[in-house]
Design a protein around this motif. Structure first.
Motif, mmCIF file in Angstrom:
data_model
loop_
_atom_site.group_PDB
_atom_site.id
_atom_site.type_symbol
_atom_site.label_atom_id
_atom_site.label_comp_id
_atom_site.label_asym_id
_atom_site.label_seq_id
_atom_site.Cartn_x
_atom_site.Cartn_y
_atom_site.Cartn_z
ATOM 1 N N THR A 78 -6.436 -0.525 -1.537
ATOM 2 C CA THR A 78 -5.901 0.824 -1.689
ATOM 3 C C THR A 78 -6.990 1.854 -1.428
ATOM 4 O OG1 THR A 78 -4.295 0.028 -3.296
ATOM 5 C CG2 THR A 78 -4.716 2.391 -3.265
ATOM 6 N N LEU A 116 0.836 -1.202 0.000
ATOM 7 C CA LEU A 116 0.000 0.000 0.000
ATOM 8 C C LEU A 116 0.878 1.264 0.000
ATOM 9 C CD1 LEU A 116 -3.051 0.931 0.257
ATOM 10 C CD2 LEU A 116 -2.509 1.363 2.660
ATOM 11 N N GLY A 163 -2.753 -1.535 -7.230
ATOM 12 C CA GLY A 163 -2.867 -0.546 -6.155
ATOM 13 C C GLY A 163 -2.454 0.833 -6.636
ATOM 14 N N LYS A 165 4.622 0.781 17.412
ATOM 15 C CA LYS A 165 3.655 1.872 17.432
ATOM 16 C C LYS A 165 2.352 1.301 17.962
ATOM 17 C CE LYS A 165 2.133 1.521 12.616
ATOM 18 N NZ LYS A 165 2.005 2.177 11.350
ATOM 19 N N PRO A 204 -5.999 -5.538 -4.660
ATOM 20 C CA PRO A 204 -5.180 -4.353 -4.373
ATOM 21 C C PRO A 204 -5.933 -3.042 -4.592
ATOM 22 C CG PRO A 204 -4.019 -5.867 -5.857
ATOM 23 C CD PRO A 204 -5.419 -6.355 -5.735
ATOM 24 N N ARG A 205 -6.835 -3.022 -5.573
ATOM 25 C CA ARG A 205 -7.614 -1.797 -5.804
ATOM 26 C C ARG A 205 -8.496 -1.510 -4.593
ATOM 27 N NH1 ARG A 205 -7.579 0.063 -11.538
ATOM 28 N NH2 ARG A 205 -8.288 1.969 -10.557
ATOM 29 N N THR A 233 -6.334 -0.004 3.569
ATOM 30 C CA THR A 233 -6.139 -1.025 4.587
ATOM 31 C C THR A 233 -5.144 -2.061 4.075
ATOM 32 O OG1 THR A 233 -7.296 -2.538 6.064
ATOM 33 C CG2 THR A 233 -8.049 -2.487 3.782
ATOM 34 N N GLY A 234 -4.806 -2.985 4.947
ATOM 35 C CA GLY A 234 -3.759 -3.949 4.606
ATOM 36 C C GLY A 234 -4.269 -5.096 3.758
ATOM 37 N N LEU A 235 -3.395 -5.582 2.904
ATOM 38 C CA LEU A 235 -3.729 -6.713 2.041
ATOM 39 C C LEU A 235 -2.544 -7.665 2.043
ATOM 40 C CD1 LEU A 235 -5.204 -8.236 -0.252
ATOM 41 C CD2 LEU A 235 -4.260 -6.562 -1.856
ATOM 42 N N THR A 290 -5.987 -1.303 10.920
ATOM 43 C CA THR A 290 -6.977 -0.894 9.921
ATOM 44 C C THR A 290 -7.880 -2.076 9.622
ATOM 45 O OG1 THR A 290 -5.482 -1.479 8.122
ATOM 46 C CG2 THR A 290 -5.457 0.824 8.837
ATOM 47 N N SER A 349 2.181 1.761 6.284
ATOM 48 C CA SER A 349 1.966 0.351 5.943
ATOM 49 C C SER A 349 1.075 -0.327 6.968
ATOM 50 C CB SER A 349 3.311 -0.379 5.894
ATOM 51 O OG SER A 349 4.121 0.183 4.897
ATOM 52 N N PRO A 350 -0.150 -0.656 6.585
ATOM 53 C CA PRO A 350 -1.040 -1.305 7.554
ATOM 54 C C PRO A 350 -0.611 -2.736 7.901
ATOM 55 C CG PRO A 350 -2.139 -1.026 5.432
ATOM 56 C CD PRO A 350 -0.842 -0.302 5.340
ATOM 57 N N CYS A 394 -2.421 -7.195 10.299
ATOM 58 C CA CYS A 394 -2.886 -5.855 9.956
ATOM 59 C C CYS A 394 -3.712 -5.416 11.145
ATOM 60 C CB CYS A 394 -3.720 -5.955 8.664
ATOM 61 S SG CYS A 394 -4.659 -4.506 8.274
ATOM 62 N N GLN A 450 0.689 -6.898 -6.120
ATOM 63 C CA GLN A 450 -0.319 -5.963 -5.637
ATOM 64 C C GLN A 450 -0.015 -4.512 -5.968
ATOM 65 O OE1 GLN A 450 -1.677 -8.737 -1.906
ATOM 66 N NE2 GLN A 450 -0.613 -6.867 -1.420
ATOM 67 N N ARG A 464 -6.505 -11.503 -7.389
ATOM 68 C CA ARG A 464 -5.264 -10.745 -7.235
ATOM 69 C C ARG A 464 -5.307 -9.443 -8.013
ATOM 70 N NH1 ARG A 464 -0.210 -14.881 -6.735
ATOM 71 N NH2 ARG A 464 0.847 -12.946 -6.270
#
Lengths: 261, 474, 401
Positions: free
Chosen positions: C180, A95, A131, C62, C176-177, C184-186, C221, A221-222, C218, A127, C172
Motif C-alpha cells: 500500500t 490496493l 492495507g 490499458k 499489504p502495508r 504497487t501490486g500484491l 508498478t 489496481s496494479p 502486476c 490484505q 501476510r
C-alpha cells in the motif's frame, strides 16, 4: 467510542459444491452472504459499543446488491450503514479496495477503532485490513483473537500468530483484523430485522468520496487476473480392499515404501 | 404361541432367494439388529438377518416363513422408540436397507415412488433439487420411509403439513402368503371401498411388509425463516402457542423446549443455540414465497410472544443459522436420553389443552419427586415427556416410573388426548393401550390382524397380544 | 492478453455457440437473442476471449507501462523468530535464485532481528548475492510498524523488481502495508511463480478455496510483491561456498515509527507437540469420529507416526478440539508429505486446506465421501476398526527397528 466495521458480501461458501463429473463449482442457487469472518468483526463491533458506549458504523464496498449485507448488519444492531458503490469501483484489487474504504472512513471523520474480518472466503487474501490501516496512517493488529481491554486511548488485544499468542498494546485509533476465536456472533432480533428492512442505507459514490479517480477500481489496481483455470486434478487413487486388518496392512506397506512410516 | 426355529433347510432356501451375503447369522450382526433407540430398551436376537433387494424376494421370504411358521420382524433404520422393530420372538429379521432406491420423482403429478428403505434425508434432498418438498419431518432424518409408514410418523411440520398418513397415496405391501398387494396409486382422490392403505399405515409391521410407497409432494417454499424465542416462564411460552394459532397463523413448525433440554443437548453434541439463558423457548419456522407476508406473520408472532413475556424474539434467516438451530433441535432426544436413565412418553393432546396438560405433568413431577423434562411439537399438541431417574435408586425408580407413566397417560386421556402421537405402541407402550383405546376398538383391531396374518407371524406381540398374554393397565 | 479494462462481444461475429459461457469461471455470460451477452458481474479475467473460435469477444487493454525499468533484482524477506529462520524462506530463496538466473538479476535477502548476523551469513550457502541485515535489540520481536517501515525504506533504495515473503502470519500482516505504501501490486498465497516473455512475474494462486487457479500479473508498478505458500516450492540446497555481500544497515530507532508493543508472548502449543503447518505428517479427525473422545485415537495415530493432529471445521465448531487444529478454508492451509483424513467427508472448504498434500489417505465409512476423490489411498471402513490396526502395525515396525 466510534467503531467502524468493514464487511464484504461474498457467495455463501457453505453452498459451494463441486460437480463430481465436470469437476467445476456448482453455482446454481448460491446465496450471497456476509463474509463469514466479517460476522465476527460485526459482533465485536457491536459488543464494543455495548461495553464502551458510542456508535458502530458498518461500511462495505460493492454493487447495489450488497445493500442486503448491510441490512443484515443493521439487524444485528449496528447503528449506521454506508455502502460505497459506483461503477468506478468495479474490478478493484486489494490496493484499490483499501484505498476506497479509506476514503469512506476519512469522510466519516471520527473513529477510534476499525474492525475487519481476517480475510474473505472468496478472495482469501487477508490484505485489505492491513492495507486499509496503512492508507489511513494508523497502526493495525492482525489475527486478533481477544480484545482484553480498552482504556483511555489504548487498546490491549491478544493476537494469534503461527504457533504462539502475543498480547499487543496499540494506541487508538487502530485497525484490527479478527479471527473466529474472538466471539460467537449473535442472531438478530426480529425487531432489529424489521427495522433494518426499512432503514435507509446511505450510498456514497466516487464523487461523494472525493479522492483520486485513478486510484479507484480497475484503474487503481496494479494487479490483474490474466488467466483463470481449473487446478490439475489429482491422479486417481487406490481403494484398499479387504477387512480392517488387511486394509491397515496394505496401507502401512505403502507408507513404508514411500518412507512415511 | 409356538413358532418353529430357522433351521438349515430354511437357511439354505433363504440363501437361494437372496444370496449368501445377504443372509447373516453371525453373532455381531444379530447383535446389531437386536435393538432400536428406545432408551434402555429390551434387546432380543433374531435367528437370522435378511437383506432382500426387491419385492419379489420379500414375497418369497414371507411365504417361506408362513409355511414354516417362523416369526418375521421388519426393520428400517432402527431409530424407533417403542421397540417396534425388536425381534422379540426371534425368527427372521428383514432389513430394508438395500431397498433404498428412489424409483421415480414424478414432476407432472407431484409424487415420488420410493422403496421402503429410502432414507428420509436422501429423499428430501432429491426432491428439493427439483423444487419439490416432502414435508413430513420426524426429528430423526436418518429414518427410513418404510419405518415412517409403520408408525405413521409425524414430527415437526405437522402443524402446517400433517403427518406421514397425509402423504401416502399408494403402497405396495406383501402379505404372509407372499401375495403382493398394490394399494392406491397416483390418484389423489379415491372413493372405492375400504381404504386398506390406511390400515397398513401405523400398523407397525403387524399386517404386511411395506415394500414401495407412493408419496405426495408439494412445491418447495422458496423462503424459510426461523424465530427463536426465549421466555422466562414455561407457561408464557405455551400460552403464546395457543394465541398464535388462534390468530390464524400457521407456521411450518412450532416447537417448545425447556432450558435444561437445550443445555444437555449442547453438552452432548457441542453445538450452541443462539441463547440458552432463559427458562423456556419456542422455536418457530415459517415458510412461504412472499417475503413481506412472511415477515408480517413473523411480526404478529413476535407481538404475541412479547406480550406473553418473551425476553426477545431472535430471527435466523440464513440457511446456515437456521440449520444450526434445527440440527440442535433434532438432537434434543439424543441430548437428554444418551447415557441416562430416562423414559420417553409421547402423548398428544388438543393444542388448546397444552398449557393445562403441562402444568399437570409438572405437578406429577413434584408429587413423585422425579425430574420430568418436556419438549415437543407444541404446534400440534404432541408433547414428549421425559422422566429422568437422576439420583433415585433403581428400585425406587422402577416403583415410581410405571405410576408416573400411568398418571401421565390418564391425564392425557382426560384432556382428550392419546397415549402415542407418533412413536407408536410397539412393545414399550403395549400395556397402556387400553388407557388409549376402548375394548371394542382393540377387539376389531385383533380381528383385522387375523385376516391379514392368520398365523400371527408378522411382528407378533406388538401393539397388542393376540392371545391377551400381557396384563393391560385398564 | 494484457491489462484488461473492458471486454465486449462483436455481435455480428458471434455464432451463439456457447463456448464462452462454459469458459466463464464467474458465470456471467448468457445468451441473449442468440448471442453472447456479458453481464455486469464480469470480472475482466479474459477467459472467454481466448476460447472464442470466431474472435467475437475482444478485450481492451490499458497500456501505460511506466517506470518499471529502473527496478531490478529479487528481494526476499527472511522471516525469523528467536533467531530461527522460518523454513519457507529456503523455498523462497530457491525460487528467487531460479527467477534471478532467468532474468539475469541479483538475488538479495533482508533479515531483521536481534543478533541475526550469523543467520544472515548462513544464507550465503544458498547462493544469495547480497544480504541486508538490520540488527538491533529494537527489532527483537516482530512488530508490523518498524518491520514494514524499514522494508519500505530498503525497497525504495535498492528498487528490486520482485519482493517475496512467506505467506505466514507475519508475511501476510506486513506485505499489504508495504504494498500500500509503495502503491504497487500484491498477490497473496502464491503457489506458482514464473516469468513471461517481458520479464513480468506470473503469479499463480488458488481462489475459491482452491477450486479455481488464477494467474495474476502486476505489469505497471514495481516491485511485484507476492506472499508465497509454505511447502509448495522446492527447498534450496546448501552449497559449501558462495560469494555474497553482507550489508549491515544502521538506522535511527527514533526515526522509525512504532506504535504497537508486545506485552506478553505465550506458546500456543505444548512442548513436543508438532505444529500443524510445519508437520510432515498430519492425522486429521472429522465428524465421523462421532464424539470428542475420537480425537484420542487420532492423536495416538499421529503420535506413532510422529505427526500433528488436524481437524475439520465441524469438530472445531462443536468444541471437540481447539481452533489452532483446524485445517481448511477458515483454518490453516497445510501441505504435509502425508495427510490422513479420518472420518472427514471432504467438504470443498476442507479440501482447500489440504489438497496439495503429497499423499492423502482417507478413512471413511461412506464410500461416496468426496474425500475419496482426492485420496491416494482410500479405506472404506469403520475408523475405529482400521486405525487401531494401523497403530499396531506401525508400533511393530518400530520395535523391529
Amino acid at each position: 467510542m466510534e467503531i467502524i466495521v468493514c464487511i464484504k458480501q461474498v457467495p455463501a461458501i457453505t453452498e459451494v459444491r463441486i460437480d463430481p463429473e465436470t469437476n467445476t463449482l456448482v453455482r446454481e442457487g448460491v446465496e450471497a452472504a456476509i463474509n463469514p469472518f466479517d460476522m465476527y468483526a460485526l459482533e465485536e463491533g457491536i459488543r464494543l459499543r455495548e461495553r464502551y458506549g458510542g456508535w458502530t458504523t458498518v461500511m462495505s464496498m460493492g454493487p447495489s446488491q450488497a445493500e442486503s449485507a448491510l441490512r443484515e448488519a443493521l439487524a444485528l444492531g449496528v447503528d449506521h450503514a454506508i455502502l460505497l458503490s459506483d461503477k468506478a469501483f468495479a474490478g478493484a484489487d486489494t490496493l484499490a479496495t483499501a484505498y476506497t474504504l479509506a476514503c469512506g472512513i476519512r469522510k466519516i471523520g471520527v473513529y477510534d477503532i476499525v474492525i475487519c474480518g481476517l480475510k474473505t472466503t472468496d478472495g482469501d487474501t487477508g490484505q485489505v485490513g492491513p492495507g486499509l490501516a496503512e492508507e489511513l496512517g494508523m497502526p493495525h493488529v492482525s489475527y486478533v483473537r481477544r480484545i482484553i481491554d480498552i482504556t483511555g486511548k489504548t487498546l490491549l488485544v491478544e493476537r494469534s500468530l503461527e504457533d504462539y499468542y502475543e498480547e499487543i498494546e496499540a494506541p487508538l485509533p487502530s485497525l484490527i483484523t479478527v479471527t473466529k476465536e474472538i466471539n460467537e456472533p449473535r442472531l438478530p432480533s426480529f425487531k432489529g430485522k424489521m427495522a433494518a428492512r426499512k432503514a435507509p442505507i446511505e450510498v456514497w459514490n466516487s464523487n461523494d468520496l472525493g479522492g483520486v479517480l485513478d486510484r479507484f477500481g480497475i484503474r487503481g489496481s496494479p494487479t490483474q487476473v490474466m488467466k483463470v483455470f481449473n487446478p490439475q486434478p489429482r491422479l486417481k487413487g487406490e481403494l484398499l480392499q479387504g477387512n480392517p486388518k488387511s486394509q491397515a496392512d496394505q496401507l502401512v506397506k505403502r507408507l513404508v515404501e514411500k518412507r512415511l512410516a | 404361541m409356538n413358532y418353529n426355529k430357522v433351521n438349515n433347510e430354511v437357511l439354505s432356501s433363504l440363501i437361494g432367494f437372496i444370496g449368501l451375503e445377504n443372509v447373516k447369522t453371525d453373532g455381531a450382526t444379530l447383535e446389531k439388529y437386536s435393538y432400536d433407540e428406545t432408551p434402555h430398551g429390551l434387546r432380543a436376537l433374531p435367528e437370522v438377518v435378511l437383506k432382500p433387494e426387491n419385492t419379489e424376494q420379500v414375497s418369497r421370504i414371507l411365504s417361506l416363513a408362513e409355511q414354516n411358521r417362523i416369526p418375521v420382524t421388519f426393520r428400517g433404520q432402527g431409530t424407533g422408540l417403542s421397540l417396534g422393530a425388536v425381534p422379540t420372538s426371534g425368527g427372521m429379521l428383514v432389513s430394508f436397507e438395500r431397498m433404498n432406491r428412489i424409483l421415480e420423482v414424478d414432476e407432472d403429478n407431484l409424487m415420488a415412488v420410493v422403496e421402503a428403505g429410502v432414507v428420509l434425508q436422501d429423499l428430501r434432498r432429491e426432491v428439493e433439487k427439483r423444487g419439490l418438498f416432502y414435508p413430513a419431518d420426524p426429528g430423526e432424518r436418518t429414518s427410513m420411509v418404510g419405518g415412517n409408514v409403520g408408525t405413521n410418523a409425524g414430527g415437526m411440520n405437522c402443524v402446517k403439513y400433517g403427518k406421514v398418513r397425509d402423504y401416502v397415496l399408494g403402497l405396495e405391501a406383501v402379505l404372509p402368503s407372499g401375495k403382493i398387494l398394490n394399494l392406491g396409486g397416483k390418484v389423489v382422490k379415491r372413493s372405492t371401498g375400504y381404504e386398506l392403505i390406511h390400515l397398513i399405515i401405523g400398523s407397525e409391521g403387524t399386517l404386511a411388509a411395506v415394500t414401495k410407497v407412493t408419496l405426495k409432494l408439494i412445491k418447495l417454499p422458496s423462503l424459510f425463516i426461523t424465530l427463536y424465542v426465549p421466555f422466562n416462564t414455561l407457561q408464557g411460552a405455551i400460552k403464546s402457542v395457543s394465541e398464535i394459532l388462534r390468530d390464524r397463523i400457521t407456521p411450518t413448525a412450532i416447537e417448545f423446549v425447556e432450558r435444561d433440554v437445550i443445555l444437555e443437548t449442547e453438552n452432548r453434541i457441542g453445538k450452541k443455540m443462539p441463547n440458552h439463558d432463559s427458562e423456556a423457548y419456542l422455536i418457530i419456522r415459517l415458510d412461504g414465497d412472499n417475503d413481506s407476508l412472511l415477515y408480517d406473520e413473523g411480526e404478529k408472532i413476535s407481538g404475541v410472544c412479547l406480550r406473553n413475556g418473551a425476553v426477545d424474539v431472535l430471527v435466523a434467516d440464513t440457511k446456515e443459522s437456521q440449520n444450526n438451530i434445527w440440527d440442535i433441535r433434532s438432537a434434543f432426544y439424543e441430548g437428554i436420553v444418551k447415557n441416562k436413565d430416562v423414559e420417553v412418553i409421547d402423548t398428544a393432546v388438543p393444542r388448546s389443552k397444552i398449557p393445562e396438560f403441562i402444568l399437570e405433568v409438572k405437578n406429577i413431577s413434584s408429587r413423585y419427586g422425579v425430574r420430568i423434562l418436556c419438549f415437543g411439537h407444541a404446534g400440534d399438541g404432541n408433547i414428549h415427556i421425559h422422566p429422568q431417574r437422576n439420583d433415585l435408586s433403581v428400585e425406587e425408580w422402577s416403583k415410581k416410573l410405571p405410576k408416573i407413566m400411568e398418571e401421565v397417560y390418564r391425564t392425557s386421556k382426560a384432556y382428550g388426548g392419546t397415549i402415542s402421537g407418533e412413536h407408536g405402541i410397539g412393545l414399550a407402550k403395549k400395556k397402556y393401550l387400553q388407557i388409549g383405546l376402548d375394548e371394542e376398538q382393540i377387539r376389531i383391531m385383533k380381528e383385522i390382524k387375523k385376516i391379514f396374518d392368520p398365523n400371527n407371524i408378522l411382528n407378533p406381540n406388538k401393539i397388542f397380544d393376540i392371545d391377551d398374554s400381557t396384563e393391560l393397565v385398564r | 492478453m494484457s491489462n484488461i479494462i473492458n471486454i465486449r462481444v462483436t455481435t455480428e461475429k458471434c455464432s451463439g455457440c456457447g463456448l464462452c459461457i462454459k469458459s466463464c469461471p464467474f458465470n456471467c455470460i448468457a445468451l441473449v437473442d442468440g448471442v453472447a451477452f456479458i453481464q455486469e458481474s464480469c470480472r475482466l479475467c479474459g477467459a472467454c476471449v481466448s476460447v472464442c473460435e470466431r474472435e467475437a469477444i475482444v478485450s481492451e487493454s490499458k497500456n501505460e507501462k511506466t517506470g518499471t525499468i529502473k527496478y531490478s533484482g529479487i528481494l526476499i524477506f527472511v522471516e525469523q523468530r528467536k533467531n530461527v529462520i522460518a523454513p519457507v524462506v529456503f523455498e523462497l530463496i530457491d525460487k528467487g535464485r531460479e527467477l534471478a538466473d532467468r532474468l539475469g538479476e541479483k538475488l538479495e535477502c533482508v533479515i531483521l532481528g536481534k543478533d541475526v548476523k550469523q543467520q544472515a551469513e548462513e544464507l550465503f550457502h544458498y547462493r544469495v548475492d547480497r544480504i541486508h541485515v538490520y540488527d538491533s535489540p529494537f527489532l527483537e520481536e516482530f512488530r508490523d510498524d518498524p518491520y514494514s517501515e524499514l522494508l519500505v525504506c530498503l525497497i525504495q533504495e535498492i528498487k528490486p523488481s520482485i519482493f517475496l515473503l512467506g505467506a505466514t502470519s507475519e508475511g501476510r500482516s506486513i506485505a499489504p502495508r508495504i504494498a500500500t505504501r509503495l502503491r504497487t501490486g500484491l498477490t497473496a498465497d502464491c503457489t506458482g511463480l514464473e516469468t513471461d516473455s517481458e520479464g513480468n512475474l506470473l503469479q499463480t494462486r488458488p481462489a475459491f478455496g482452491g477450486n479455481i487457479m488464477a494467474t495474476i500479473e502486476c505489469r505497471n508498478t514495481r516491485p511485484q510483491i507476492a506472499t508465497v505458500r509454505y511447502k509448495v516450492m522446492k527447498k534450496a540446497e546448501r552449497v559449501s561456498a558462495y560469494k555474497g555481500e553482507l550489508v549491515c544497515r544502521d538506522f535511527d530507532e527514533k526515526s522509525i515509527r512504532n506504535r504497537t508493543w508486545v506485552k506478553k508472548v505465550a506458546e500456543a502449543q505444548g512442548k513436543g507437540e508438532a505444529s500443524l503447518t510445519e508437520a510432515n505428517i498430519i492425522v486429521s479427525g472429522g465428524k465421523g469420529l462421532g464424539n470428542p473422545e475420537g480425537f484420542k485415537l487420532v492423536k495416538e495415530l499421529a503420535d506413532v507416526l510422529g505427526g500433528a493432529v488436524g481437524a475439520s471445521r465441524i469438530t472445531v465448531d462443536e468444541g471437540w478440539i481447539p481452533y489452532p487444529h483446524q485445517v481448511g478454508l477458515s483454518g490453516r492451509t497445510v501441505r504435509p508429505k502425508l495427510y490422513i483424513a479420518c472420518g472427514i467427508s471432504g467438504s470443498v472448504q476442507h479440501l482447500a486446506g489440504m489438497q496439495t498434500s503429497d499423499i492423502v489417505v482417507a478413512i471413511n465409512k461412506d464410500p461416496s465421501a468426496p474425500i475419496f476423490r482426492i485420496a491416494d489411498y482410500g479405506i472404506v471402513g469403520d475408523l475405529y476398526e482400521v486405525i487401531p490396526e494401523i497403530i499396531k502395525l506401525v508400533r511393530e515396525l518400530k520395535e523391529q527397528k
